[in-house]
Enzyme design. Structure first.
Site, PDB file in Angstrom:
ATOM      1  N   GLU A 138      43.136  34.975  40.787  1.00 26.40           N
ATOM      2  CA  GLU A 138      44.465  35.569  40.685  1.00 26.40           C
ATOM      3  C   GLU A 138      44.328  37.079  40.592  1.00 26.40           C
ATOM      4  O   GLU A 138      43.460  37.573  39.882  1.00 26.40           O
ATOM      5  CB  GLU A 138      45.105  35.011  39.402  1.00 26.40           C
ATOM      6  CG  GLU A 138      46.487  35.486  39.137  1.00 26.40           C
ATOM      7  CD  GLU A 138      47.395  35.254  40.324  1.00 26.40           C
ATOM      8  OE1 GLU A 138      47.615  34.096  40.691  1.00 26.40           O
ATOM      9  OE2 GLU A 138      47.884  36.258  40.904  1.00 26.40           O
ATOM     10  N   ARG A 141      49.086  41.739  38.316  1.00 28.61           N
ATOM     11  CA  ARG A 141      49.033  42.755  37.252  1.00 28.61           C
ATOM     12  C   ARG A 141      50.107  42.438  36.232  1.00 28.61           C
ATOM     13  O   ARG A 141      51.225  42.048  36.604  1.00 28.61           O
ATOM     14  CB  ARG A 141      49.330  44.150  37.828  1.00 28.61           C
ATOM     15  CG  ARG A 141      48.288  44.645  38.799  1.00 28.61           C
ATOM     16  CD  ARG A 141      48.867  45.720  39.698  1.00 28.61           C
ATOM     17  NE  ARG A 141      50.003  45.202  40.470  1.00 28.61           N
ATOM     18  CZ  ARG A 141      50.818  45.939  41.208  1.00 28.61           C
ATOM     19  NH1 ARG A 141      50.654  47.244  41.284  1.00 28.61           N
ATOM     20  NH2 ARG A 141      51.824  45.398  41.888  1.00 28.61           N
ATOM     21  N   LYS A 194      36.764  38.245  42.819  1.00 26.34           N
ATOM     22  CA  LYS A 194      37.604  38.602  41.669  1.00 26.34           C
ATOM     23  C   LYS A 194      36.906  39.616  40.750  1.00 26.34           C
ATOM     24  O   LYS A 194      37.472  40.657  40.395  1.00 26.34           O
ATOM     25  CB  LYS A 194      37.935  37.322  40.884  1.00 26.34           C
ATOM     26  CG  LYS A 194      38.577  37.545  39.545  1.00 26.34           C
ATOM     27  CD  LYS A 194      39.992  38.043  39.691  1.00 26.34           C
ATOM     28  CE  LYS A 194      40.570  38.441  38.338  1.00 26.34           C
ATOM     29  NZ  LYS A 194      41.959  38.790  38.398  1.00 26.34           N
ATOM     30  N   CYS A 250      41.899  42.147  30.992  1.00 26.09           N
ATOM     31  CA  CYS A 250      41.108  41.820  32.190  1.00 26.09           C
ATOM     32  C   CYS A 250      39.961  42.790  32.474  1.00 26.09           C
ATOM     33  O   CYS A 250      38.802  42.371  32.536  1.00 26.09           O
ATOM     34  CB  CYS A 250      42.025  41.746  33.403  1.00 26.09           C
ATOM     35  SG  CYS A 250      43.365  40.576  33.149  1.00 26.09           S
ATOM     36  N   LYS A 310      49.266  49.403  28.714  1.00 23.58           N
ATOM     37  CA  LYS A 310      49.876  50.158  29.809  1.00 23.58           C
ATOM     38  C   LYS A 310      51.384  49.946  29.679  1.00 23.58           C
ATOM     39  O   LYS A 310      51.831  49.140  28.846  1.00 23.58           O
ATOM     40  CB  LYS A 310      49.370  49.682  31.173  1.00 23.58           C
ATOM     41  CG  LYS A 310      49.730  48.248  31.509  1.00 23.58           C
ATOM     42  CD  LYS A 310      49.282  47.922  32.931  1.00 23.58           C
ATOM     43  CE  LYS A 310      49.809  46.556  33.356  1.00 23.58           C
ATOM     44  NZ  LYS A 310      49.465  46.226  34.730  1.00 23.58           N
TER      45      LYS A 310
END
Ligand code: UGA
Length: 419
Positions: A138, A141, A194, A250, A310
């Site tokens: 996947e 974001r 990925k 991530c 973020k």
């Protein structure tokens, strides 16, 4: 399987493809919330997709594997693979979910969406040799998870059996018709795509952050350097925003896991190792950076704008802003923080206070730092901010404030990658 960011975005993507979806989630509270049409995570478009799916009877939720898996042709494994003590990914949740697929839906194609290190799916296929496994990383974001899942930049699928290959080709046929590029490859290549993608993004961020330090030392402007570099189409200007270091659930985890895997195979990735170290040091130095930017003798109270890793998310996991708060507290400085995505009782280091309105951050503050790039921080009334502050220094760790705007209010602006 799993109603986190990846699971719920996958649900939205499958509903968008016109499929019926059953979601397994072990947390009963989440199941109840979702069944009532309330999303446990804040992602644009998710609640609408969820309610529409419920209204049409196209989606159901359960905490019981036997119920959730009944009648499923394809099962997406969307559980977490957290970083273990040695940096390796912890695969226990993935294995336990596949175990229940073997018991309750042995004929389903089992698709691993969770991020798993190269080699994982090949060894799972040996362990669960009667299952049809596939791996389908996947790339969404946080903050645009649903839009990214529905309209991905690419679909990457690893399969090693024709039946699993055909099942995934069929499932993604509609996306292929819409023009979404598709890469069908082996298990291990798909897994590596990925990790290599996230690690490359981390390289870009860590690179521009070091250039920003050099800009500060030499008097250059990282914003102009980024602009000038980015105009070369081979480089591009995306993911070159200097800041407090990369965070989230991530990039830090995936760089650590890739470095761990590479060491295991005896081919260490020195660039990724350097990126991990540089990012760790940058985040650990944030408190000192902010104190140094003001008059260090006078800093007793600090304000922090932004706590999430973020903007446009409520997620504070591995957030550099939290490192900043901790760094300031460790120096005995009191901290008031505000974040539009984090409730006043949200989880932040004890000792800091989360205020409920933006200007309270400035009250009696000797220095205020912007740690997350929420657009509302750029639109502040700095005259009002200046009137409330004890000191006069604003540290913009995200490079989003307009210098003239801040200085007109009689404040000093110290911005990342600028003097
Ligand atoms: C990242 C990837 O961008 C997704 O493609 C991937 O699917 C996802 O990880 C995942 O593996 O699930 P995400 O963690 O949501 O997505 O966040 P990013 O937008 O990549 O930002 C990561 C960190 O880098 C943030 O702390 C952000 O502030 C920082 N960053 C990003 C910068 O400091 N500068 C930039 O130019 C870009």
């Amino acid at each position: 399987m799993g109603a986190g960011y990846v699971g719920l975005s996958t649900m939205a993507m499958l509903l968008d493809l016109g499929l019926e979806v059953s979601v397994l989630e072990s947390d009963e509270n989440r199941v109840n919330m979702l069944t009532r049409g309330a999303s446990p995570i804040d992602e644009p478009g998710l609640t609408d997709m969820l309610r529409d799916g419920l209204d049409r009877g196209a989606v159901r939720f359960s905490a019981e594997a036997a119920l959730a898996l009944e009648g499923c042709d394809v099962v997406f494994v969307c559980v977490g693979t957290p970083e273990g003590d040695d940096g390796a990914a912890d695969l226990s949740a993935v294995v336990s979910v596949i175990d229940s697929v073997e018991r309750h839906a042995p004929r389903a194609t089992t698709v691993i969406k969770s991020t798993v290190p190269p080699g994982t799916t090949a060894s799972l296929q040996i362990r669960f040799n009667s299952l049809k496994l596939a791996v389908n990383p996947e790339f969404l974001r946080q903050g645009s998870a649903v839009a990214d899942a529905i309209n991905p930049t690419r679909v990457v699928v690893g399969t090693e059996r024709p039946d699993a290959h055909d099942a995934l080709k069929g499932l993604y046929a509609l996306m292929a018709d819409r023009g979404t590029p598709q890469v069908f490859t082996t298990f291990t290549s798909a897994e590596l795509i990925k990790y290599a993608s996230n690690s490359f993004l981390a390289v870009k961020v860590a690179f521009i952050n070091e250039i920003a330090d050099l800009c500060e030392a030499t008097g250059a402007s990282v914003a102009d350097v980024k602009l000038g570099m980015g105009l070369d189409p081979r480089i591009g200007d995306r993911f070159l925003q200097a800041g407090p270091g990369f965070g989230g659930s991530c990039l830090p985890k995936d760089t650590a896991a890739l470095a761990h895997t590479a060491r295991h195979f005896g081919t260490p990735l020195s660039i990724v190792e350097a990126v991990i170290t540089a990012n760790r040091q940058r985040r650990a130095s944030l408190g000192d950076r902010v104190i140094r930017a003001a008059d260090p003798r006078d800093v007793g109270a600090a304000g922090v704008l932004g706590l999430t890793f973020k903007a446009a998310t409520d997620d504070t996991r591995e957030s550099p802003a939290i490192d900043l708060v901790e760094g300031l507290l460790a120096k005995g400085i009191s901290v008031a923080a505000f974040d539009p995505g984090v409730r006043p009782n949200g989880s932040i280091p004890s000792g800091a206070s989360v205020v409920s309105t933006i200007y309270e951050v400035f009250d009696a503050a000797d220095v205020v730092a912007v740690a997350t790039e929420w657009p509302e921080f750029a639109d502040l009334d700095f005259a009002e901010a200046a009137a409330r502050m004890s000191g006069d220094t604003i540290v913009d760790l995200r490079g989003i404030l307009d210098r003239e705007n801040v200085e007109r209010a009689g404040l000093r602006l110290v911005s990342v990658g600028a003097r």
